[in-house]
Design a protein around this motif. Structure first.
Motif, PDB file in Angstrom:
ATOM      1  N   LEU A   5       0.836  -1.206   0.000  1.00 21.91           N
ATOM      2  CA  LEU A   5       0.000   0.000   0.000  1.00 21.91           C
ATOM      3  C   LEU A   5       0.870   1.256   0.000  1.00 21.91           C
ATOM      4  O   LEU A   5       0.594   2.217  -0.721  1.00 21.91           O
ATOM      5  N   LEU A   6       1.941   1.240   0.782  1.00 22.93           N
ATOM      6  CA  LEU A   6       2.861   2.383   0.805  1.00 22.93           C
ATOM      7  C   LEU A   6       3.514   2.587  -0.559  1.00 22.93           C
ATOM      8  O   LEU A   6       3.689   3.725  -1.005  1.00 22.93           O
ATOM      9  N   PHE A   7       3.866   1.507  -1.230  1.00 16.29           N
ATOM     10  CA  PHE A   7       4.439   1.615  -2.572  1.00 16.29           C
ATOM     11  C   PHE A   7       3.427   2.245  -3.532  1.00 16.29           C
ATOM     12  O   PHE A   7       3.778   3.084  -4.361  1.00 16.29           O
ATOM     13  N   ALA A   8       2.165   1.866  -3.401  1.00 14.95           N
ATOM     14  CA  ALA A   8       1.127   2.401  -4.288  1.00 14.95           C
ATOM     15  C   ALA A   8       0.784   3.858  -3.977  1.00 14.95           C
ATOM     16  O   ALA A   8       0.611   4.661  -4.896  1.00 14.95           O
ATOM     17  N   ASN A   9       0.708   4.207  -2.698  1.00 20.14           N
ATOM     18  CA  ASN A   9       0.157   5.517  -2.318  1.00 20.14           C
ATOM     19  C   ASN A   9       1.163   6.528  -1.793  1.00 20.14           C
ATOM     20  O   ASN A   9       0.855   7.720  -1.753  1.00 20.14           O
ATOM     21  N   GLN A  10       2.332   6.093  -1.374  1.00 15.51           N
ATOM     22  CA  GLN A  10       3.305   7.015  -0.770  1.00 15.51           C
ATOM     23  C   GLN A  10       4.716   6.820  -1.320  1.00 15.51           C
ATOM     24  O   GLN A  10       5.694   7.148  -0.657  1.00 15.51           O
ATOM     25  N   ARG A  11       4.806   6.288  -2.515  1.00 15.12           N
ATOM     26  CA  ARG A  11       6.120   5.969  -3.095  1.00 15.12           C
ATOM     27  C   ARG A  11       7.070   7.161  -3.081  1.00 15.12           C
ATOM     28  O   ARG A  11       8.270   7.004  -2.847  1.00 15.12           O
ATOM     29  N   GLU A  12       6.542   8.360  -3.287  1.00 19.43           N
ATOM     30  CA  GLU A  12       7.411   9.546  -3.337  1.00 19.43           C
ATOM     31  C   GLU A  12       8.040   9.847  -1.975  1.00 19.43           C
ATOM     32  O   GLU A  12       9.016  10.591  -1.900  1.00 19.43           O
ATOM     33  N   GLY A  13       7.537   9.262  -0.898  1.00 20.09           N
ATOM     34  CA  GLY A  13       8.096   9.457   0.436  1.00 20.09           C
ATOM     35  C   GLY A  13       9.219   8.489   0.767  1.00 20.09           C
ATOM     36  O   GLY A  13       9.727   8.497   1.887  1.00 20.09           O
ATOM     37  N   PHE A  14       9.599   7.671  -0.205  1.00 19.75           N
ATOM     38  CA  PHE A  14      10.642   6.666  -0.004  1.00 19.75           C
ATOM     39  C   PHE A  14      11.768   6.868  -0.997  1.00 19.75           C
ATOM     40  O   PHE A  14      11.542   7.277  -2.133  1.00 19.75           O
ATOM     41  N   GLU A  15      12.976   6.542  -0.562  1.00 16.65           N
ATOM     42  CA  GLU A  15      14.096   6.498  -1.491  1.00 16.65           C
ATOM     43  C   GLU A  15      13.945   5.245  -2.353  1.00 16.65           C
ATOM     44  O   GLU A  15      13.224   4.321  -1.996  1.00 16.65           O
ATOM     45  N   ARG A  16      14.633   5.203  -3.452  1.00 16.09           N
ATOM     46  CA  ARG A  16      14.567   4.031  -4.343  1.00 16.09           C
ATOM     47  C   ARG A  16      15.497   2.947  -3.796  1.00 16.09           C
ATOM     48  O   ARG A  16      16.512   2.614  -4.400  1.00 16.09           O
ATOM     49  N   ASN A  17      15.114   2.426  -2.622  1.00 12.60           N
ATOM     50  CA  ASN A  17      15.912   1.436  -1.909  1.00 12.60           C
ATOM     51  C   ASN A  17      15.021   0.316  -1.402  1.00 12.60           C
ATOM     52  O   ASN A  17      13.813   0.323  -1.602  1.00 12.60           O
ATOM     53  N   TRP A  18      15.628  -0.595  -0.678  1.00 12.75           N
ATOM     54  CA  TRP A  18      14.948  -1.755  -0.118  1.00 12.75           C
ATOM     55  C   TRP A  18      14.600  -1.482   1.335  1.00 12.75           C
ATOM     56  O   TRP A  18      15.445  -1.010   2.099  1.00 12.75           O
ATOM     57  N   TYR A  19      13.354  -1.807   1.745  1.00  9.50           N
ATOM     58  CA  TYR A  19      12.847  -1.516   3.088  1.00  9.50           C
ATOM     59  C   TYR A  19      12.357  -2.779   3.779  1.00  9.50           C
ATOM     60  O   TYR A  19      11.692  -3.616   3.163  1.00  9.50           O
ATOM     61  N   TRP A  20      12.656  -2.889   5.052  1.00 12.57           N
ATOM     62  CA  TRP A  20      12.245  -4.023   5.870  1.00 12.57           C
ATOM     63  C   TRP A  20      10.751  -4.039   6.151  1.00 12.57           C
ATOM     64  O   TRP A  20      10.141  -2.990   6.328  1.00 12.57           O
ATOM     65  N   SER A  21      10.188  -5.241   6.260  1.00 14.97           N
ATOM     66  CA  SER A  21       8.850  -5.431   6.817  1.00 14.97           C
ATOM     67  C   SER A  21       9.018  -6.010   8.218  1.00 14.97           C
ATOM     68  O   SER A  21      10.131  -6.300   8.659  1.00 14.97           O
TER      69      SER A  21
END
Length: 122
Positions: free
Chosen positions: A65-81
């Motif tokens: 959901l974050l990838f779909a709706n808030q992608r601009e708030g993340f760097e183009r990197n890998w994030y932990w769940s």
């Protein structure tokens, strides 16, 4: 629309509304992305970092959901769940915010982390 406005009014400074997570076995809830990011952290450190901010690492569904709706708030990197692999507990799921792919890495791997909180509105 009333519930959405109610949740938006609950946002604290720097937080971003990510969307609604539909409950499978539990109730629906709203996902809030907390400000700040940890970089170059192992999974145990990422979990501790998120908790120290009053949040938690997101689930796999929440990362999607974050990838779909808030992608601009993340760097183009890998994030932990927060989710270890179902059969290989030494591995943990994560989301690549460059490609959108979810995959698993060992707990010592150095990735990025964002914290979320969840709001249930009656």
């Amino acid at each position: 629309m009333g519930e959405f406005m109610q949740v938006r009014a609950m946002l604290q400074e720097g937080e971003a509304y990510a969307g609604l997570i539909l409950g499978k076995d539990d109730s629906d809830y709203h996902l809030i992305l907390l400000p700040g990011e940890a970089a170059d952290v192992s999974w145990p450190s990422a979990t501790e970092w998120a908790g120290a901010r009053g949040g938690a690492l997101p689930t796999r569904r929440e990362l999607a959901l974050l990838f779909a709706n808030q992608r601009e708030g993340f760097e183009r990197n890998w994030y932990w769940s927060c989710e270890p692999h179902e059969t290989r507990s030494q591995l943990v799921w994560g989301q690549n915010f460059a490609s959108g792919i979810q995959t698993i890495y060992g707990r010592p791997y150095r990735g990025h982390a964002r914290a979320v909180r969840r709001i249930m509105v009656p």
